[in-house]
Scaffold this motif. Structure first.
Motif, PDB file in Angstrom:
ATOM      1  N   TRP A  99       6.747   6.602   1.844  1.00 48.49           N
ATOM      2  CA  TRP A  99       7.468   5.132   1.630  1.00 48.49           C
ATOM      3  C   TRP A  99       7.917   4.793   0.147  1.00 48.49           C
ATOM      4  O   TRP A  99       7.396   5.231  -0.740  1.00 48.49           O
ATOM      5  CB  TRP A  99       6.027   4.332   1.883  1.00 48.49           C
ATOM      6  N   MET A 153       6.134  -1.145   5.480  1.00 52.70           N
ATOM      7  CA  MET A 153       4.439  -1.527   5.279  1.00 52.70           C
ATOM      8  C   MET A 153       4.515  -2.089   3.892  1.00 52.70           C
ATOM      9  O   MET A 153       5.407  -1.939   3.048  1.00 52.70           O
ATOM     10  CB  MET A 153       3.748  -0.092   5.015  1.00 52.70           C
ATOM     11  N   TYR A 172       0.190   5.557   8.823  1.00 52.49           N
ATOM     12  CA  TYR A 172       0.499   5.373   7.242  1.00 52.49           C
ATOM     13  C   TYR A 172       0.914   6.816   6.699  1.00 52.49           C
ATOM     14  O   TYR A 172       1.426   6.635   5.723  1.00 52.49           O
ATOM     15  CB  TYR A 172      -1.037   5.209   6.790  1.00 52.49           C
ATOM     16  N   VAL A 195      -3.457  -3.206   1.291  1.00 54.55           N
ATOM     17  CA  VAL A 195      -2.124  -3.021   2.515  1.00 54.55           C
ATOM     18  C   VAL A 195      -2.316  -4.688   3.112  1.00 54.55           C
ATOM     19  O   VAL A 195      -3.086  -4.932   3.831  1.00 54.55           O
ATOM     20  CB  VAL A 195      -2.452  -2.019   3.570  1.00 54.55           C
ATOM     21  N   LYS A 215      -5.090   5.704  12.285  1.00 55.22           N
ATOM     22  CA  LYS A 215      -4.337   5.292  11.055  1.00 55.22           C
ATOM     23  C   LYS A 215      -2.837   6.288  10.784  1.00 55.22           C
ATOM     24  O   LYS A 215      -2.211   6.306   9.656  1.00 55.22           O
ATOM     25  CB  LYS A 215      -5.090   5.410   9.559  1.00 55.22           C
ATOM     26  N   ASP A 231      -7.291  -2.215   6.587  1.00 50.05           N
ATOM     27  CA  ASP A 231      -6.074  -1.692   6.316  1.00 50.05           C
ATOM     28  C   ASP A 231      -5.924  -1.141   5.120  1.00 50.05           C
ATOM     29  O   ASP A 231      -5.035  -0.439   4.744  1.00 50.05           O
ATOM     30  CB  ASP A 231      -5.181  -2.827   6.826  1.00 50.05           C
ATOM     31  N   PRO A 261      -0.066  -3.663   7.609  1.00 52.45           N
ATOM     32  CA  PRO A 261       0.079  -2.146   7.747  1.00 52.45           C
ATOM     33  C   PRO A 261       1.432  -1.887   8.421  1.00 52.45           C
ATOM     34  O   PRO A 261       2.092  -2.454   8.708  1.00 52.45           O
ATOM     35  CB  PRO A 261      -1.060  -2.071   8.886  1.00 52.45           C
ATOM     36  N   PRO A 262       1.520  -0.525   8.692  1.00 53.86           N
ATOM     37  CA  PRO A 262       2.839  -0.087   9.130  1.00 53.86           C
ATOM     38  C   PRO A 262       3.508  -0.802  10.602  1.00 53.86           C
ATOM     39  O   PRO A 262       2.457  -0.943  11.366  1.00 53.86           O
ATOM     40  CB  PRO A 262       2.740   1.372   9.482  1.00 53.86           C
ATOM     41  N   LYS A 290       9.657   3.256   5.271  1.00 49.07           N
ATOM     42  CA  LYS A 290       9.425   4.763   5.612  1.00 49.07           C
ATOM     43  C   LYS A 290      10.519   5.636   5.298  1.00 49.07           C
ATOM     44  O   LYS A 290      11.639   5.098   5.982  1.00 49.07           O
ATOM     45  CB  LYS A 290       8.693   5.080   6.559  1.00 49.07           C
TER      46      LYS A 290
END
Length: 114
Positions: free
Chosen positions: A34, A100, A30, A87, A27, A72, A90-91, A109
């Motif tokens: 953001w 995301m 993440y 979420v 993960k 997620d 996800p990214p 991001k």
């Protein structure tokens, strides 16, 4: 004696608040800062999370430890005082930008400095 009785639970809460779970390797996408105009989310590798959102004229903010991931989604907080971040996507990368979708908001991001 009353001060000592109050101090112990507050001290325990402060210690627990600093006990976030590190972000698991799978993960790590993440991790980062953001943003979108009305929402800010910072997830650090050591498991600290900072969140701020302005919606319908009110502000919601959370600073707390990462409790863990469920699929997620991820949970932030201590004990029963936790919040689940949904979420929706996800990214993912679009060109040179990472995005995301969290709680229905598309976040971008912030590029790493340096």
């Amino acid at each position: 004696m009353k001060k000592q009785a109050l101090f112990v639970p507050l001290f325990a809460l402060a210690v627990l608040a600093g006990c976030g779970k590190p972000v698991p390797k799978e993960k790590l996408a993440y991790v980062g800062e953001w943003q979108e105009p009305n929402m800010y989310l910072l997830i650090t590798e050591d498991g600290s999370v900072t969140y701020k959102r302005i919606k319908n004229g009110s502000t919601t903010s959370i600073d707390g430890p990462l409790k863990g991931f469920e699929g997620d989604n991820f949970d932030v907080g201590v004990g029963p005082m936790a919040t689940t971040f949904v979420v929706n996507k996800p990214p993912y990368q679009v060109g040179d930008q990472w995005k995301m979708v969290v709680d229905g908001q598309e976040l971008i991001k912030t590029p790493d400095a340096g």
